[in-house]
Design a protein around this motif. Structure first.
Motif, PDB file in Angstrom:
ATOM      1  N   ARG A 130       0.819  -1.211   0.000  1.00 18.31           N
ATOM      2  CA  ARG A 130       0.000   0.000   0.000  1.00 18.31           C
ATOM      3  C   ARG A 130       0.858   1.268   0.000  1.00 18.31           C
ATOM      4  O   ARG A 130       0.361   2.350  -0.310  1.00 18.31           O
ATOM      5  CB  ARG A 130      -0.918   0.021   1.223  1.00 18.31           C
ATOM      6  N   ARG A 136       0.071   2.639  -5.716  1.00 16.72           N
ATOM      7  CA  ARG A 136      -0.799   3.800  -5.541  1.00 16.72           C
ATOM      8  C   ARG A 136      -1.193   4.378  -6.902  1.00 16.72           C
ATOM      9  O   ARG A 136      -2.330   4.813  -7.102  1.00 16.72           O
ATOM     10  CB  ARG A 136      -0.092   4.851  -4.686  1.00 16.72           C
ATOM     11  N   GLU A 299      -3.472   4.608   6.583  1.00 12.67           N
ATOM     12  CA  GLU A 299      -3.731   4.141   5.229  1.00 12.67           C
ATOM     13  C   GLU A 299      -3.831   2.622   5.129  1.00 12.67           C
ATOM     14  O   GLU A 299      -4.038   2.083   4.037  1.00 12.67           O
ATOM     15  CB  GLU A 299      -2.644   4.655   4.283  1.00 12.67           C
TER      16      GLU A 299
END
Length: 330
Positions: A130, A136, A299
């Motif tokens: 991530r 991303r 996140e």
């Protein structure tokens, strides 16, 4: 400048020592204690990370949580131990960084989420992909209007996991909670649901254990809430010393994204483009520190793990029922 985040390490195996090296190199973190039932693992951690030579060690993480003043804990232990250790740390008022899979069931994931909210402490799942700039970029690309509605995703992972983990805890269901689908496969499953905009709603899975006590090879077809379809292939009996992974996403406007073992290309209405420059990757451990200090939004929260473990449990259920179509239960 604020004081370093005081972190207690729960589990000093190979991945745990990886966390320790990263944290020891970060001036905003201080590894204040180590916990592992194995004296050999504790000694190896101190030997590999000289900065930890005088750090107190404990055979039981609960004793560490009682006697050492900490701000946070990092958990890197066999998978079925995660939930209890996370809850212990949260109950001690600590933020938690935990290796994947966060837990081995929807029920345990919900317990972690509820306790995290009740104690007002953050849990960060160590899904390092991530924080990779390319991943991303893929998420933004697929969710951009120009891509249209994502209609299909295909994902494949192959490695010699069957032989690499033979005789180790990862093939003991009492400790691992499952096989390759919830181990290396968990990274790919998370990337599917990180990239795609909708949750999975139903799955049909065929699984072979190849003589092991846990799942090794999985062939999964599934549907998302928005109607998109997917195929997932997890091959734990792949060639030894070879890791291969790919992922394809197709959109409703004639575009598609292709990831082939680290090489990313896209079809843009007939033109094929390779993407190379994505910027710098973010740092998982710095992110954890920033989240714990209130400087960043989490996140990789436990809520994001819920679709992955619900999907995985549905796959196991479907396979036990001969590949029947199963609803994903949250």
């Amino acid at each position: 400048m604020s004081k370093p985040l005081r972190i207690g390490m729960i589990g000093c195996g190979g991945y745990g020592r990886g966390h320790l090296r990263a944290l020891a190199a970060n001036p905003q973190a201080e590894v204040a204690a180590l916990a592992d039932p194995s004296r050999a693992m504790l000694a190896r951690a101190r030997a590999e990370v000289p900065a930890l030579a005088d750090v107190p060690t404990f055979a039981d993480h609960r004793e560490m949580l009682k006697v050492v003043e900490l701000d946070a804990a990092a958990v890197s232990t066999p998978h079925t131990l995660h939930a209890g250790q996370i809850v212990d740390a949260l109950n001690a008022g600590l933020h938690v960084l935990c290796d994947k899979p966060l837990t081995c069931s929807v029920a345990d994931t919900k317990k972690v989420i509820a306790r995290s909210r009740a104690k007002r402490r953050s849990v960060v799942v160590a899904f390092q992909r991530r924080f990779h700039a390319m991943r991303r970029f893929m998420r933004r690309f697929v969710r951009d209007r120009s891509f249209g509605k994502p209609t299909f995703v295909q994902a494949y992972n192959s490695q010699g996991w069957l032989w690499a983990t033979r005789g180790k805890w990862r093939q003991d269901p009492k400790l691992s909670g499952g096989g390759q689908l919830n181990d290396t496969g968990a990274h790919l499953v998370d990337m599917i649901f990180y990239t795609m905009p909708a949750r999975p709603t139903e799955v049909a899975a065929l699984i072979e254990n190849r003589g092991a006590k846990v799942d090794i090879d999985s062939a999964v077809s599934f549907r998302f809430a928005d109607g998109a379809l997917g195929n997932l292939s997890i091959v734990g009996s792949g060639p030894r010393n070879v890791f291969w992974e790919d992922m394809t996403v197709t959109g409703s406007k004639g575009r598609a994204l292709f990831l082939r073992s680290g090489v990313l290309t896209a079809s843009l209405g007939g033109e094929v483009v390779e993407y190379k420059n994505f910027g710098r990757d973010a740092d998982l451990h710095q992110h954890f520190i920033d989240v714990a200090r209130g400087r960043a939004k989490n996140e990789s929260p436990p809520q994001d793990f819920l679709p992955a473990i619900a999907f995985t449990q549905a796959c196991w259920t479907s396979a036990r029922r001969g590949g029947r179509l199963i609803k994903v239960r949250y």
